[in-house]
Structures are given as C-alpha cells and as structure tokens.
Design a protein around this motif. Structure first.
Motif, PDB file in Angstrom:
ATOM      1  N   LYS A   1       6.441  -0.435 -49.055  1.00 28.98           N
ATOM      2  CA  LYS A   1       5.717   0.904 -49.647  1.00 28.98           C
ATOM      3  C   LYS A   1       6.535   1.883 -49.117  1.00 28.98           C
ATOM      4  CE  LYS A   1       2.139  -1.516 -51.025  1.00 28.98           C
ATOM      5  NZ  LYS A   1       1.789  -1.691 -52.297  1.00 28.98           N
ATOM      6  N   LEU A   2       6.630   3.005 -50.161  1.00 31.57           N
ATOM      7  CA  LEU A   2       7.372   4.180 -49.579  1.00 31.57           C
ATOM      8  C   LEU A   2       6.856   5.002 -48.809  1.00 31.57           C
ATOM      9  CD1 LEU A   2       9.656   5.902 -50.474  1.00 31.57           C
ATOM     10  CD2 LEU A   2       8.259   7.148 -52.205  1.00 31.57           C
ATOM     11  N   LEU A   3       5.551   5.190 -48.664  1.00 31.59           N
ATOM     12  CA  LEU A   3       4.824   5.907 -48.051  1.00 31.59           C
ATOM     13  C   LEU A   3       4.259   5.335 -46.731  1.00 31.59           C
ATOM     14  CD1 LEU A   3       3.479   9.077 -50.034  1.00 31.59           C
ATOM     15  CD2 LEU A   3       5.648   8.951 -48.795  1.00 31.59           C
ATOM     16  N   VAL A   4       4.063   5.608 -45.531  1.00 29.60           N
ATOM     17  CA  VAL A   4       3.094   5.031 -44.412  1.00 29.60           C
ATOM     18  C   VAL A   4       1.959   5.404 -44.855  1.00 29.60           C
ATOM     19  CG1 VAL A   4       3.589   7.287 -42.900  1.00 29.60           C
ATOM     20  CG2 VAL A   4       2.866   5.110 -41.933  1.00 29.60           C
ATOM     21  N   ARG A   5       0.950   4.003 -44.586  1.00 33.99           N
ATOM     22  CA  ARG A   5      -0.275   4.309 -44.508  1.00 33.99           C
ATOM     23  C   ARG A   5      -0.971   4.514 -42.944  1.00 33.99           C
ATOM     24  NH1 ARG A   5      -1.846  -0.559 -48.600  1.00 33.99           N
ATOM     25  NH2 ARG A   5      -0.560   0.123 -50.485  1.00 33.99           N
ATOM     26  N   ASN A   6      -0.464   3.903 -42.082  1.00 34.01           N
ATOM     27  CA  ASN A   6      -1.338   4.090 -40.809  1.00 34.01           C
ATOM     28  C   ASN A   6      -0.178   4.936 -39.919  1.00 34.01           C
ATOM     29  OD1 ASN A   6      -3.866   2.892 -41.638  1.00 34.01           O
ATOM     30  ND2 ASN A   6      -2.696   1.045 -41.734  1.00 34.01           N
ATOM     31  N   PRO A   7       0.116   6.042 -39.756  1.00 32.73           N
ATOM     32  CA  PRO A   7       1.286   6.423 -38.979  1.00 32.73           C
ATOM     33  C   PRO A   7       1.110   6.341 -37.380  1.00 32.73           C
ATOM     34  CG  PRO A   7      -0.270   8.456 -39.912  1.00 32.73           C
ATOM     35  CD  PRO A   7      -0.534   6.908 -40.473  1.00 32.73           C
ATOM     36  N   THR A   8       2.103   6.081 -36.721  1.00 30.55           N
ATOM     37  CA  THR A   8       1.929   5.717 -35.346  1.00 30.55           C
ATOM     38  C   THR A   8       3.206   6.145 -34.756  1.00 30.55           C
ATOM     39  OG1 THR A   8       1.992   4.149 -33.643  1.00 30.55           O
ATOM     40  CG2 THR A   8       3.152   3.493 -35.776  1.00 30.55           C
ATOM     41  N   PHE A   9       3.065   6.639 -33.556  1.00 30.89           N
ATOM     42  CA  PHE A   9       4.594   6.978 -32.535  1.00 30.89           C
ATOM     43  C   PHE A   9       5.190   5.793 -31.905  1.00 30.89           C
ATOM     44  CE2 PHE A   9       2.605  11.275 -33.638  1.00 30.89           C
ATOM     45  CZ  PHE A   9       3.853  11.842 -33.925  1.00 30.89           C
ATOM     46  N   LYS A  10       4.506   4.562 -32.002  1.00 33.76           N
ATOM     47  CA  LYS A  10       4.817   3.310 -31.200  1.00 33.76           C
ATOM     48  C   LYS A  10       6.347   3.146 -31.223  1.00 33.76           C
ATOM     49  CE  LYS A  10       3.425  -1.217 -30.148  1.00 33.76           C
ATOM     50  NZ  LYS A  10       4.769  -1.814 -29.848  1.00 33.76           N
ATOM     51  N   ASN A  11       6.945   3.419 -32.407  1.00 32.81           N
ATOM     52  CA  ASN A  11       8.335   3.196 -32.463  1.00 32.81           C
ATOM     53  C   ASN A  11       9.006   4.162 -31.497  1.00 32.81           C
ATOM     54  OD1 ASN A  11       7.745   1.271 -34.528  1.00 32.81           O
ATOM     55  ND2 ASN A  11       8.151   2.586 -36.412  1.00 32.81           N
ATOM     56  N   PHE A  12       8.775   5.217 -31.547  1.00 28.30           N
ATOM     57  CA  PHE A  12       9.595   6.285 -30.652  1.00 28.30           C
ATOM     58  C   PHE A  12       9.021   6.008 -29.309  1.00 28.30           C
ATOM     59  CE2 PHE A  12       8.977   8.419 -34.829  1.00 28.30           C
ATOM     60  CZ  PHE A  12      10.397   8.923 -34.816  1.00 28.30           C
ATOM     61  N   THR A  13       7.905   5.525 -28.943  1.00 30.46           N
ATOM     62  CA  THR A  13       7.388   5.151 -27.277  1.00 30.46           C
ATOM     63  C   THR A  13       8.343   4.040 -26.917  1.00 30.46           C
ATOM     64  OG1 THR A  13       5.614   3.942 -28.125  1.00 30.46           O
ATOM     65  CG2 THR A  13       5.356   6.285 -27.353  1.00 30.46           C
ATOM     66  N   ASP A  14       8.394   2.845 -27.791  1.00 30.61           N
ATOM     67  CA  ASP A  14       9.199   1.836 -27.596  1.00 30.61           C
ATOM     68  C   ASP A  14      10.737   2.010 -27.401  1.00 30.61           C
ATOM     69  OD1 ASP A  14       6.943   0.297 -27.875  1.00 30.61           O
ATOM     70  OD2 ASP A  14       7.547  -0.432 -29.846  1.00 30.61           O
TER      71      ASP A  14
ATOM     72  N   THR B   1      12.934  -3.972 -34.867  1.00 27.41           N
ATOM     73  CA  THR B   1      13.082  -3.064 -36.122  1.00 27.41           C
ATOM     74  C   THR B   1      12.115  -1.887 -35.949  1.00 27.41           C
ATOM     75  OG1 THR B   1      13.122  -5.435 -37.285  1.00 27.41           O
ATOM     76  CG2 THR B   1      12.589  -3.440 -38.476  1.00 27.41           C
ATOM     77  N   GLY B   2      11.371  -1.736 -35.225  1.00 27.29           N
ATOM     78  CA  GLY B   2      10.616  -0.439 -35.310  1.00 27.29           C
ATOM     79  C   GLY B   2      11.458   0.656 -34.527  1.00 27.29           C
TER      80      GLY B   2
ATOM     81  N   ALA C   1       9.963   5.531 -40.029  1.00 23.78           N
ATOM     82  CA  ALA C   1       9.906   5.797 -38.382  1.00 23.78           C
ATOM     83  C   ALA C   1       8.590   5.607 -37.864  1.00 23.78           C
ATOM     84  CB  ALA C   1      10.695   7.078 -38.353  1.00 23.78           C
ATOM     85  N   PHE C   2       7.668   6.138 -38.825  1.00 23.87           N
ATOM     86  CA  PHE C   2       6.073   6.165 -38.179  1.00 23.87           C
ATOM     87  C   PHE C   2       5.365   5.091 -38.951  1.00 23.87           C
ATOM     88  CE2 PHE C   2       7.989  10.301 -38.758  1.00 23.87           C
ATOM     89  CZ  PHE C   2       7.593  11.058 -37.283  1.00 23.87           C
ATOM     90  N   LYS C   3       5.959   4.010 -39.476  1.00 26.16           N
ATOM     91  CA  LYS C   3       5.308   2.761 -39.808  1.00 26.16           C
ATOM     92  C   LYS C   3       5.056   1.917 -38.766  1.00 26.16           C
ATOM     93  CE  LYS C   3       6.517   2.706 -44.931  1.00 26.16           C
ATOM     94  NZ  LYS C   3       7.485   1.831 -45.697  1.00 26.16           N
ATOM     95  N   PRO C   4       3.785   1.236 -38.484  1.00 27.09           N
ATOM     96  CA  PRO C   4       3.529   0.055 -37.669  1.00 27.09           C
ATOM     97  C   PRO C   4       4.580  -1.182 -38.104  1.00 27.09           C
ATOM     98  CG  PRO C   4       1.720   0.210 -38.976  1.00 27.09           C
ATOM     99  CD  PRO C   4       2.737   1.389 -39.081  1.00 27.09           C
ATOM    100  N   ILE C   5       4.638  -2.083 -37.218  1.00 27.44           N
ATOM    101  CA  ILE C   5       5.577  -3.162 -37.408  1.00 27.44           C
ATOM    102  C   ILE C   5       5.244  -3.927 -39.086  1.00 27.44           C
ATOM    103  CG2 ILE C   5       4.464  -4.809 -36.047  1.00 27.44           C
ATOM    104  CD1 ILE C   5       8.413  -4.348 -36.310  1.00 27.44           C
ATOM    105  N   ASP C   6       3.717  -4.030 -39.147  1.00 29.63           N
ATOM    106  CA  ASP C   6       3.457  -4.773 -40.181  1.00 29.63           C
ATOM    107  C   ASP C   6       3.741  -3.988 -41.335  1.00 29.63           C
ATOM    108  OD1 ASP C   6       1.474  -2.916 -39.244  1.00 29.63           O
ATOM    109  OD2 ASP C   6      -0.151  -3.787 -40.203  1.00 29.63           O
ATOM    110  N   GLU C   7       3.632  -2.868 -41.334  1.00 28.31           N
ATOM    111  CA  GLU C   7       4.211  -2.236 -42.519  1.00 28.31           C
ATOM    112  C   GLU C   7       5.582  -2.166 -43.008  1.00 28.31           C
ATOM    113  OE1 GLU C   7       2.420   1.405 -43.430  1.00 28.31           O
ATOM    114  OE2 GLU C   7       0.353   1.218 -42.263  1.00 28.31           O
ATOM    115  N   ILE C   8       6.235  -2.186 -41.881  1.00 26.34           N
ATOM    116  CA  ILE C   8       7.716  -2.268 -42.035  1.00 26.34           C
ATOM    117  C   ILE C   8       8.241  -3.564 -42.661  1.00 26.34           C
ATOM    118  CG2 ILE C   8      10.074  -2.293 -40.914  1.00 26.34           C
ATOM    119  CD1 ILE C   8       9.035  -0.533 -38.712  1.00 26.34           C
TER     120      ILE C   8
END
Length: 288
Positions: free
Chosen positions: A57-70, A252-253, A44-51
């Motif tokens: 990867k199990l854990l997010v590396r660069n957390p973001t709230f962009k998925n929620f704002t979108d 997807t995000g 839920a906190f991964k950017p689209i490239d990490e998804i």
C-alpha cells in the motif's frame, strides 16, 4: 496596415484547453515522479505487518513511531556514540562542499574570462573527465590517497571532493554569460582581479554555486567512507545506517526509518534552493 493591426491584437499564448491538457500532463508526470518519495515517507511510519503486506500500500494505515524507537535502541548499544557519526558526516559534508565551491569557482573564472594559451585544451580535459564514472577512477583515487598518506582520515574523502570536475564545468559555463564590459568597467575603476571575483562574479553566479552545493552535498552525504576510513570513531552516518540492515529482515522497520533520515538533509536543502537550481539549469547552456 489593417492586417498588421489584426495580427498584433491576437493572443500569442495557447488556448485554455491546451493549458488544461498540459497542466494535467505535467501534474501526472510530477505525481509519478513523487511516488518513491511518498512511499519512503509512508514506509517509515508503517508497522511491520504493513511493510510486508502484498500488494504493498502506498499510504500508511496505522502510523507508528516504533521504527524510530527501535532504531534508537539499536544505536544505544553502540560503543561509539551516534553523535560522533553525525559530527563526522557533517564535518566531511560541509568542509568538502565549501572547499569544492570555492576551488571550482576560482578555477572557472580564468577559464571563462581570461585568455591564456592552452585554455581550450584544459577545458577539453575537464569535459572529457565527465565521461568517466567514479567506478572507473576508484583504483587510481585509492592509490593517490594512499600515496599522500591520507588513508583512514577524513581528508581521504574531502580532498577528492575539492577537485570534482562537474563543479568546474558548471561554474565556467555560467560565468561565460557575464558581459565582459562589466568586468572591464570594474578594472577601469581600479578593481583588482581578486575584488572582481568576490564582489562581482560570485554574487552574479549565486544560482550556479547554490546548485553546486546541492550536487556536492548529495555526493558527500552518502560518501561511502568505508572505502577509505577503517577506524570506528571516524566513520560516518551512512556506514552506521548500513550496519542496521545487516540484521536481516528483523530490522526492516528500522531500515525504513533510516531511508527517511538519509533523505531529510538533501531534500531540505533542495527545497530551500530550488528556484536557484531551476534558474541555473535553464541558463547554463546559454552564451552571450
């Protein structure tokens, strides 16, 4: 006598080595079972490239709230306010859960504690009904709801939830553990059946009906309202969240954020009531 004393003085518990092995084994199994939940929260906190990264990867590396704002931006274009979907969902979930708990408990009490002709036959029918999945009963349920004139209303989902047989089975099995002597003493003191049920039975079986709340809430939270409800103003959150995924890979995000939001309520309620659920599962098969 000396042998008996020696045996009595021995430790009955396991050795420290065995305790450590069991702890590691249980911890490993618990960690494996928690992976889907951790992965959902992380996505839920991964950017689209990490998804879309492979291997994932199990854990997010660069957390973001962009998925929620979108996700918020998507809902802002809807002609029906998102708060309306939330209200419909909570109304169906709360009304259906409360009604199911009360009806299942009231029906389980006579089956468990009152002897009348045909009691065993009725309970056998209840147990038999547990063998059929919802897919088997979809067509008869739809025909019944249509005959009652409840299509395109919230009651098309709430009313069938009242009669789920799993709750009746669970409450009946739990109530059978209550000693009959306790109920007889209450009757001698002048208590009516109504008072015995509400002031004695229901407080004692609190772990059981808290567990029932979890099962009913989980079922109604993702009830699939599209099967019975066609008006946009009456639809629920699971429907509108499902429409988010209709946008394809570009969404997807936001869909990752949706998955986390749909987990929030059931998981929160489970965490609050988990001790009672464990107690119910450990004692539901016992009898006096």
């Amino acid at each position: 006598m000396k042998t008996l004393k020696l045996n009595a003085g021995k430790r009955l518990n396991r050795s420290w080595g065995m305790d450590i092995v069991l702890f590691i084994l249980i911890g490993g199994v618990a960690s494996f079972m928690a992976l889907p939940l951790v992965f959902t929260i992380s996505n839920a906190f991964k950017p689209i490239d990490e998804i879309f990264q492979f291997p994932p990867k199990l854990l997010v590396r660069n957390p973001t709230f962009k998925n929620f704002t979108d996700l918020i931006n998507i809902f802002s274009d809807s002609w029906v306010p998102f708060s309306r979907y939330v209200f419909n969902t909570f109304f169906i979930t709360i009304t259906g859960t409360v009604g199911h708990v009360i009806l299942a408990s009231a029906a389980a009490y006579p089956l468990a504690k009152i002897k009348f002709p045909g009691r065993n036959v009725l309970f056998s029918i209840v147990v038999l009904s547990l063998m059929f999945t919802s897919y088997v009963t979809q067509v008869p349920n739809y025909m019944t709801i249509s005959w009652l004139g409840l299509i395109n209303t919230h009651w098309a989902i709430i009313l069938p939830a009242f009669g789920m047989t799993l709750g009746l089975y669970l409450m009946k099995q739990f109530m059978e553990q209550i000693p009959d002597a306790l109920l007889e003493a209450a009757k001698i003191d002048g208590a009516s059946e109504y008072r015995i049920f509400w002031q004695i039975i229901m407080p004692i079986v609190k772990p059981a009906w808290l567990t029932l709340i979890i099962f009913s809430l989980q079922n109604l939270w993702t009830s699939g309202s599209v099967k019975f409800i066609y008006s946009e103003q009456l639809k629920t959150v699971d429907y509108v969240f499902g429409q988010v995924g209709a946008g394809g890979l570009v969404r997807t995000g936001p869909m990752s954020a949706v998955a986390l939001l749909m987990l929030t309520v059931p998981v929160t309620v489970f965490i609050v009531t988990q001790s009672n659920i464990i107690q119910t599962m450990s004692t539901s098969g016992l009898k006096e």
